[in-house]
Design a protein around this motif. Structure first.
Motif, mmCIF file in Angstrom:
data_model
loop_
_atom_site.group_PDB
_atom_site.id
_atom_site.type_symbol
_atom_site.label_atom_id
_atom_site.label_comp_id
_atom_site.label_asym_id
_atom_site.label_seq_id
_atom_site.Cartn_x
_atom_site.Cartn_y
_atom_site.Cartn_z
ATOM 1 N N UNK A 283 5.469 9.941 4.071
ATOM 2 C CA UNK A 283 5.201 8.523 3.827
ATOM 3 C C UNK A 283 4.841 7.802 5.116
ATOM 4 N N UNK A 284 3.954 6.832 5.005
ATOM 5 C CA UNK A 284 3.561 5.989 6.124
ATOM 6 C C UNK A 284 3.880 4.551 5.747
ATOM 7 N N UNK A 285 4.284 3.732 6.702
ATOM 8 C CA UNK A 285 4.553 2.330 6.411
ATOM 9 C C UNK A 285 3.249 1.643 6.031
ATOM 10 N N UNK A 286 3.292 0.813 4.983
ATOM 11 C CA UNK A 286 2.091 0.088 4.571
ATOM 12 C C UNK A 286 2.251 -1.386 4.879
ATOM 13 N N UNK A 287 1.151 -2.101 4.850
ATOM 14 C CA UNK A 287 1.170 -3.520 5.174
ATOM 15 C C UNK A 287 1.992 -4.319 4.172
ATOM 16 N N UNK A 288 2.119 -3.826 2.931
ATOM 17 C CA UNK A 288 2.857 -4.571 1.916
ATOM 18 C C UNK A 288 4.348 -4.304 1.978
ATOM 19 N N UNK A 289 4.808 -3.533 2.957
ATOM 20 C CA UNK A 289 6.237 -3.301 3.116
ATOM 21 C C UNK A 289 6.733 -2.036 2.451
ATOM 22 N N UNK A 290 5.934 -1.429 1.585
ATOM 23 C CA UNK A 290 6.329 -0.183 0.936
ATOM 24 C C UNK A 290 5.897 0.995 1.771
ATOM 25 N N UNK A 291 5.915 2.154 1.166
ATOM 26 C CA UNK A 291 5.504 3.352 1.881
ATOM 27 C C UNK A 291 4.244 3.932 1.262
ATOM 28 N N UNK A 292 3.287 4.195 2.112
ATOM 29 C CA UNK A 292 2.052 4.848 1.702
ATOM 30 C C UNK A 292 2.263 6.349 1.774
ATOM 31 N N UNK A 293 1.780 7.046 0.763
ATOM 32 C CA UNK A 293 1.854 8.502 0.749
ATOM 33 C C UNK A 293 0.428 9.017 0.663
ATOM 34 N N UNK A 294 0.090 9.979 1.530
ATOM 35 C CA UNK A 294 -1.273 10.504 1.580
ATOM 36 C C UNK A 294 -1.229 12.026 1.599
ATOM 37 N N UNK A 295 -2.067 12.635 0.778
ATOM 38 C CA UNK A 295 -2.251 14.078 0.813
ATOM 39 C C UNK A 295 -3.746 14.349 0.875
ATOM 40 N N UNK A 296 -4.078 15.535 1.324
ATOM 41 C CA UNK A 296 -5.487 15.910 1.381
ATOM 42 C C UNK A 296 -5.617 17.407 1.220
ATOM 43 N N UNK A 297 -6.819 17.832 0.861
ATOM 44 C CA UNK A 297 -7.023 19.265 0.687
ATOM 45 C C UNK A 297 -8.472 19.607 0.429
ATOM 46 N N UNK A 298 -8.689 20.861 0.169
ATOM 47 C CA UNK A 298 -10.032 21.380 -0.102
ATOM 48 C C UNK A 298 -10.252 21.461 -1.606
ATOM 49 N N UNK A 299 -11.491 21.268 -1.996
ATOM 50 C CA UNK A 299 -11.879 21.414 -3.392
ATOM 51 C C UNK A 299 -12.207 22.886 -3.656
ATOM 52 N N UNK A 300 -12.745 23.184 -4.827
ATOM 53 C CA UNK A 300 -12.990 24.583 -5.187
ATOM 54 C C UNK A 300 -14.208 25.186 -4.491
ATOM 55 N N UNK A 301 -15.028 24.348 -3.848
ATOM 56 C CA UNK A 301 -16.170 24.872 -3.090
ATOM 57 C C UNK A 301 -16.086 24.322 -1.663
ATOM 58 N N UNK A 302 -17.044 23.482 -1.258
ATOM 59 C CA UNK A 302 -17.089 23.038 0.142
ATOM 60 C C UNK A 302 -16.565 21.622 0.367
ATOM 61 N N UNK A 303 -16.339 20.859 -0.672
ATOM 62 C CA UNK A 303 -15.913 19.469 -0.523
ATOM 63 C C UNK A 303 -14.435 19.386 -0.167
#
Length: 131
Positions: free
Chosen positions: A22-42
């Motif tokens: 989680x990352x602190x967000x401007x609205x006081x809550x926590x931002x959660x971010x994930x990332x990854x690869x798609x099934x090809x190149x994206x």
């Protein structure tokens, strides 16, 4: 040799955990971010954060190809909250699907899916936002 492998596994696991922290967000809550690869190149990034008793969700797909059409759905605890066709835009060849949804009691389990019907490529992101 076992220590080297164990250290590599620990480092890789720590990197994955850090990317979903989680990352602190401007609205006081926590931002959660994930990332990854798609099934090809994206690649994809899924971000969710509290916003005035709602949940703001952004699902970005970057294919580096301008003009592609992607069918996108975003669900919160199984409930469909967004369904649309998005097109990748210049200059980056990416799009971002944004949706504001009710911030449910307890954990929100967000599932985002994008499919490119022309290529068959699929991107699937998941994130959980705790109350």
């Amino acid at each position: 040799m076992i220590r080297v492998r164990s250290a590599a596994v620990v480092a890789a696991t720590a990197a994955l955990v850090a990317s979903a922290a989680p990352l602190a967000s401007a609205s006081g809550g926590h931002e959660v971010r994930t990332q990854g690869a798609c099934s090809a190149r994206s690649v994809w990034t899924l971000t969710a954060k509290p916003d005035n008793a709602r949940l703001e969700v952004e699902f970005e797909v970057d294919s580096n190809v301008v003009g592609q059409r992607w069918s996108v759905t975003i669900r919160d605890n199984g409930v469909l909250r967004h369904r649309a066709v998005h097109r990748t835009l210049a200059p980056s060849g990416s799009f971002t699907a944004r949706v504001l949804m009710p911030d449910l009691a307890g954990a929100d389990r967000v599932l985002a899916r994008a499919t490119n019907p022309a290529t068959g490529e699929t991107c699937v992101g998941r994130v959980t936002v705790s109350a």
